[in-house]
Write an enzyme that holds these catalytic residues in place. Structure first.
Site, mmCIF file in Angstrom:
data_model
loop_
_atom_site.group_PDB
_atom_site.id
_atom_site.type_symbol
_atom_site.label_atom_id
_atom_site.label_comp_id
_atom_site.label_asym_id
_atom_site.label_seq_id
_atom_site.Cartn_x
_atom_site.Cartn_y
_atom_site.Cartn_z
ATOM 1 C CG HIS B 69 24.590 8.028 16.677
ATOM 2 N ND1 HIS B 69 25.868 8.003 16.687
ATOM 3 C CD2 HIS B 69 24.372 8.876 17.376
ATOM 4 C CE1 HIS B 69 26.163 8.577 17.789
ATOM 5 N NE2 HIS B 69 24.998 9.097 18.303
ATOM 6 C CD GLU B 72 25.698 5.669 11.642
ATOM 7 O OE1 GLU B 72 25.001 4.758 12.222
ATOM 8 O OE2 GLU B 72 26.376 6.846 11.970
ATOM 9 N NE ARG B 127 25.074 12.622 15.704
ATOM 10 C CZ ARG B 127 25.870 12.074 16.244
ATOM 11 N NH1 ARG B 127 26.878 11.353 15.470
ATOM 12 N NH2 ARG B 127 26.510 12.232 17.329
ATOM 13 C CG HIS B 196 28.609 3.392 17.619
ATOM 14 N ND1 HIS B 196 28.104 4.621 18.495
ATOM 15 C CD2 HIS B 196 28.388 2.484 18.757
ATOM 16 C CE1 HIS B 196 27.781 4.620 19.679
ATOM 17 N NE2 HIS B 196 28.068 3.396 19.896
ATOM 18 C CD GLU B 270 32.327 5.119 15.652
ATOM 19 O OE1 GLU B 270 31.465 4.911 14.626
ATOM 20 O OE2 GLU B 270 31.782 5.613 16.671
#
Lengths: 93, 309
Positions: B69, B72, B127, B196, B270
């Protein structure tokens, strides 16, 4: 370069399944251009959503009129980005 | 300028070219075990480089990818830090040595290079991919809704303007197809770990449906052990479970596809991020995140090493 002046990130706390459904309805309103960082799925998990400046009023009215609890997690996203840029510049020095 | 692969500044944002130079630096410093493999190109033509760690021929493989994505930085930074860790500790650390003596590791640090470049130049919060299709004014597809696992089902949007748009068909995104083709082509990948960021979760299949996978007990035990190991360093709490039970029903995700094609050990992290910094995790939290993640990752990798199938 796109800026995020006035954009906020709201942390929304649904109190029951009905409010989750209301948040899912909110999610389907594409014209508001909301960026859901966490999706409405379970009242135990707060929903974080980035709201463009022009949609802030509509979103807050929607939440308040449905008695859905929320707080402002990031007051102005651009300020966060600016601060980070500044930190990066000084650490590079 | 980074002087060598050990001097990379993980606290600073880097351009894609810089990241690719960092991959080259690791390769140069550890050329006996590290090589770079081009597995395809992004929609806008950027290379998709996998770092391959290998100490022998015909080994089964473990796949790790990061940053699908794009926005980040902690995700790509953690992948790069992990790459350096694996390279630098081979022959020194007993676990890394035994892992790489039995398995090849393939690590894709930037899974969505177009998105990454776009976050640096135009829109920090992007993203999706950057693919364009006629008839739509909106750009891009959510690459983690584009895999052939419950494609187009709940938790993904058919609206091309949505951030979770699943795309016109499964694997329509060349970035997704490149990875899927690699996995199919290799045919002996035993673990698939996708990194992620945001909300401290360690998940395993399924997301496109809310039923437990056949290996639920084992995956749950491994996941909990990994989360406990991760937590031991800085106390970061992770929730562990299926995608559907920990977060929400979401279709077309990578680890559902890998599990369904037979890769039992399919997990998604995550990473640490409370959201309070808008995906701009402060520089001083990047390395701690990579370090704690390594402990969790290590538990999973150990389990894969010790439980061949």
């Amino acid at each position: 370069e796109k800026t995020f002046i006035g954009e906020q990130v709201l942390r929304i706390k649904a109190s029951n399944g009905d409010q989750i459904v209301q948040l899912q309805d909110l999610q389907s309103l594409a014209h508001l251009q909301l960026d859901f960082w966490t999706n409405p799925s379970n009242p135990e998990i707060p929903v974080d959503v980035r709201v463009p400046f022009e949609s802030l009023q509509s979103v807050k009215i929607y939440l308040e009129s449905n008695k859905i609890d929320y707080s402002i997690m990031i007051e102005d996203l651009q300020e966060v980005i600016n601060a980070e840029k500044q930190e990066m510049i000084s650490s590079e020095r | 300028k980074e002087r060598n692969s050990g001097a990379f500044n993980y606290g600073a944002y880097h351009t894609l070219d810089n990241l690719y130079r960092a991959i080259d630096a690791i390769m140069l410093d550890y050329k006996s075990i590290v090589s770079k493999q081009l597995i395809g190109h992004s929609y806008e033509g950027r290379p998709l480089y996998v770092i391959k760690f290998s100490t022998g021929a015909n080994r089964p493989g473990i796949w790790i990818d990061a940053g699908i994505h794009s926005r980040e930085w902690v995700t790509q930074a953690t992948a790069l830090w992990t790459a350096h860790k694996l390279a630098a500790e081979y022959g020194k650390d007993a676990f890394v040595t035994s892992l790489l003596n039995n398995y090849d590791v393939f690590l894709l640090p930037v899974t969505n290079p177009d998105g990454y470049a776009f976050t640096h130049t135009t829109n920090r919060m992007w993203r999706k991919t950057r693919s364009i299709r006629s008839g739509s004014r909106c750009v891009g597809v959510d690459p983690n809704r584009n895999w052939n696992a419950g494609f187009g089902g709940p938790g993904a949007s058919s609206d091309p303007c949505s951030d979770s748009y699943f795309g016109p068909k499964a694997e329509s995104e060349v970035e997704v197809k490149a990875v899927a083709d690699f996995i199919r082509g290799h045919s002996n990948i035993k673990g698939f770990i996708s990194i992620h960021s945001y909300s401290q979760l360690l998940m395993f299949p399924y997301g496109y449906k809310c039923t437990k996978p056949a290996d639920f007990e084992e995956l749950n035990d491994v996941g909990n052990a990994a989360a406990m190991a991760l937590r031991s360093l800085y106390g970061t709490q992770y929730k562990v479970g299926t995608i559907c039970s920990t977060i929400y029903q979401a279709s077309g995700g990578s680890i559902d596809w890998t599990y369904d094609v037979g890769i039992k050990y399919s997990f998604a992290f995550e990473l640490r991020d409370t959201g309070r910094y808008g995906f701009l995790l402060p520089a001083n939290q990047i390395l701690p995140t990579a370090q704690e993640t390594w402990l969790g990752l290590k538990k999973i990798l150990e389990h894969i090493r010790d439980n061949p199938y």
